[in-house]
Design a protein around this motif. Structure first.
Motif, PDB file in Angstrom:
ATOM      1  N   GLY A 188       1.027  -2.070   1.180  1.00  0.00           N
ATOM      2  CA  GLY A 188      -0.033  -1.466   0.378  1.00  0.00           C
ATOM      3  C   GLY A 188      -1.354  -1.361   1.134  1.00  0.00           C
ATOM      4  N   ARG A 189      -1.968  -0.202   1.059  1.00  0.00           N
ATOM      5  CA  ARG A 189      -3.246   0.044   1.746  1.00  0.00           C
ATOM      6  C   ARG A 189      -4.396   0.267   0.782  1.00  0.00           C
ATOM      7  N   ILE A 190      -4.087   0.759  -0.431  1.00  0.00           N
ATOM      8  CA  ILE A 190      -5.117   1.040  -1.425  1.00  0.00           C
ATOM      9  C   ILE A 190      -4.709   0.369  -2.729  1.00  0.00           C
ATOM     10  N   LEU A 191      -5.590  -0.467  -3.265  1.00  0.00           N
ATOM     11  CA  LEU A 191      -5.338  -1.136  -4.544  1.00  0.00           C
ATOM     12  C   LEU A 191      -6.170  -0.476  -5.633  1.00  0.00           C
ATOM     13  N   PHE A 192      -5.488   0.111  -6.625  1.00  0.00           N
ATOM     14  CA  PHE A 192      -6.159   0.729  -7.765  1.00  0.00           C
ATOM     15  C   PHE A 192      -6.264  -0.294  -8.896  1.00  0.00           C
ATOM     16  N   LEU A 193      -7.450  -0.427  -9.458  1.00  0.00           N
ATOM     17  CA  LEU A 193      -7.698  -1.368 -10.541  1.00  0.00           C
ATOM     18  C   LEU A 193      -8.337  -0.661 -11.728  1.00  0.00           C
ATOM     19  N   GLY A 194      -7.617  -0.636 -12.846  1.00  0.00           N
ATOM     20  CA  GLY A 194      -8.210  -0.191 -14.099  1.00  0.00           C
ATOM     21  C   GLY A 194      -8.726  -1.405 -14.847  1.00  0.00           C
ATOM     22  N   ALA A 231       3.298   5.931  -0.044  1.00  0.00           N
ATOM     23  CA  ALA A 231       1.881   6.163   0.239  1.00  0.00           C
ATOM     24  C   ALA A 231       1.093   4.863   0.395  1.00  0.00           C
ATOM     25  N   GLY A 232       1.725   3.715   0.116  1.00  0.00           N
ATOM     26  CA  GLY A 232       1.020   2.438   0.228  1.00  0.00           C
ATOM     27  C   GLY A 232      -0.002   2.217  -0.868  1.00  0.00           C
ATOM     28  N   LEU A 233       0.334   2.628  -2.085  1.00  0.00           N
ATOM     29  CA  LEU A 233      -0.575   2.483  -3.216  1.00  0.00           C
ATOM     30  C   LEU A 233      -0.152   1.309  -4.091  1.00  0.00           C
ATOM     31  N   ALA A 234      -1.090   0.430  -4.397  1.00  0.00           N
ATOM     32  CA  ALA A 234      -0.847  -0.743  -5.233  1.00  0.00           C
ATOM     33  C   ALA A 234      -1.626  -0.585  -6.534  1.00  0.00           C
ATOM     34  N   PHE A 235      -1.123  -1.261  -7.601  1.00  0.00           N
ATOM     35  CA  PHE A 235      -1.732  -1.087  -8.916  1.00  0.00           C
ATOM     36  C   PHE A 235      -1.763  -2.388  -9.709  1.00  0.00           C
ATOM     37  N   TYR A 236      -2.888  -2.617 -10.334  1.00  0.00           N
ATOM     38  CA  TYR A 236      -3.009  -3.616 -11.392  1.00  0.00           C
ATOM     39  C   TYR A 236      -4.301  -3.322 -12.133  1.00  0.00           C
ATOM     40  N   SER A 266      -4.117 -10.978  -0.964  1.00  0.00           N
ATOM     41  CA  SER A 266      -3.542 -11.908   0.015  1.00  0.00           C
ATOM     42  C   SER A 266      -2.113 -11.545   0.404  1.00  0.00           C
ATOM     43  N   VAL A 267      -1.398 -10.824  -0.460  1.00  0.00           N
ATOM     44  CA  VAL A 267      -0.010 -10.450  -0.137  1.00  0.00           C
ATOM     45  C   VAL A 267       0.070  -9.043   0.456  1.00  0.00           C
ATOM     46  N   MET A 268      -1.086  -8.415   0.660  1.00  0.00           N
ATOM     47  CA  MET A 268      -1.122  -7.068   1.253  1.00  0.00           C
ATOM     48  C   MET A 268      -2.108  -7.073   2.417  1.00  0.00           C
ATOM     49  N   PRO A 269      -1.698  -7.563   3.579  1.00  0.00           N
ATOM     50  CA  PRO A 269      -2.625  -7.696   4.713  1.00  0.00           C
ATOM     51  C   PRO A 269      -3.206  -6.379   5.208  1.00  0.00           C
ATOM     52  N   ARG A 270      -2.534  -5.256   4.913  1.00  0.00           N
ATOM     53  CA  ARG A 270      -3.032  -3.948   5.375  1.00  0.00           C
ATOM     54  C   ARG A 270      -3.989  -3.297   4.376  1.00  0.00           C
ATOM     55  N   CYS A 271      -4.193  -3.922   3.230  1.00  0.00           N
ATOM     56  CA  CYS A 271      -5.042  -3.322   2.200  1.00  0.00           C
ATOM     57  C   CYS A 271      -6.514  -3.581   2.503  1.00  0.00           C
ATOM     58  N   HIS A 272      -7.240  -2.516   2.768  1.00  0.00           N
ATOM     59  CA  HIS A 272      -8.664  -2.622   3.048  1.00  0.00           C
ATOM     60  C   HIS A 272      -9.489  -1.706   2.138  1.00  0.00           C
ATOM     61  N   THR A 273      -8.846  -1.179   1.097  1.00  0.00           N
ATOM     62  CA  THR A 273      -9.537  -0.306   0.144  1.00  0.00           C
ATOM     63  C   THR A 273      -9.162  -0.715  -1.272  1.00  0.00           C
ATOM     64  N   VAL A 274     -10.172  -0.909  -2.117  1.00  0.00           N
ATOM     65  CA  VAL A 274      -9.972  -1.185  -3.529  1.00  0.00           C
ATOM     66  C   VAL A 274     -10.697  -0.109  -4.322  1.00  0.00           C
ATOM     67  N   VAL A 275     -10.024   0.410  -5.341  1.00  0.00           N
ATOM     68  CA  VAL A 275     -10.569   1.500  -6.149  1.00  0.00           C
ATOM     69  C   VAL A 275     -10.624   1.058  -7.603  1.00  0.00           C
ATOM     70  N   THR A 276     -11.782   1.161  -8.227  1.00  0.00           N
ATOM     71  CA  THR A 276     -11.883   0.924  -9.668  1.00  0.00           C
ATOM     72  C   THR A 276     -11.967   2.267 -10.383  1.00  0.00           C
TER      73      THR A 276
END
Length: 208
Positions: free
Chosen positions: A16-22, A79-84, A115-125
């Motif tokens: 995962g590279r991008i974490l989307f947070l609603g 695409a390496g997209l993560a969600f929570y 911590s479980v996504m070492p390549r994630c350097h972008t967070v989106v709200t």
């Protein structure tokens, strides 16, 4: 008034590279699938279809009012997209999907997700309440106490450690042991007064 625990597990691909947070999912009666942004009248997956495939209906099931969960999950993994969401437990003061009537009782642990996504350097709200809660958690992390902070209990001094980006803009900071970029996007809900195409222009910045 209803107290709810988050009904979904975080979707956190190892790459995962991008974490989307609603903020928190809508009531289940409004779901069209068992995944994030499930509300048929929420345009998140139409935005992704428009940006990545030039077709806002790409993730819709033809002839049905639901999204294609399997297609979405496959796309997100590639695409390496993560969600929570930023809340793990809420009090819903009205039986609707509005953030205005959500009270966060237990924040989600965003540091653990990263911590479980070492390549994630972008967070989106993707909304106001999510942005406020992330701002509180980032500020607490920079303070060094690492505590999960409820927005309405945060001190103003702590809150000011991380600036709130303008909608469609980002800030970059060193936190959680990495260089992290936080993008604040407009809500994908149709209640947010901006045309789909204009929202897509803002969301497209995430993938440049």
């Amino acid at each position: 008034m209803t107290i709810e625990k988050h009904p979904l597990k975080p979707f956190l691909p190892a790459e995962g590279r991008i974490l989307f947070l609603g903020s928190f999912p809508p009531p289940k009666a409004r779901w069209s699938m068992e995944f994030f942004y499930p509300n048929w009248i929420n345009d998140f997956w139409r935005l992704m279809g428009l940006i990545h495939f030039g077709d806002k209906t790409h993730f819709e099931v033809s002839g049905e009012k639901r999204f294609d969960r399997e297609k979405i999950i496959g796309f997100a993994e590639r695409a390496g997209l993560a969600f929570y969401d930023t809340a793990a437990k809420v009090c819903r003061h009205k039986d609707n999907a509005s953030d205005n009537f959500l009270e966060i009782l237990e924040p989600a642990d965003i540091a653990s997700m990263l911590s479980v996504m070492p390549r994630c350097h972008t967070v989106v709200t993707t909304g106001g309440k999510a942005s406020e809660e992330l701002q509180a958690q980032l500020s607490a992390a920079i303070c060094g106490d690492g505590q999960l902070v409820l927005t309405n209990e945060s001190c103003a001094q702590t809150h000011q450690l991380v600036p709130m980006p303008a909608i469609g803009e980002s800030v970059e900071l060193d936190v959680y042991g990495r260089r992290l970029r936080w993008w604040r996007m407009p809500s994908s809900s149709r209640a947010y007064p901006l045309k789909l195409e204009k929202k897509a222009e803002l969301y497209r910045r995430l993938f440049v």
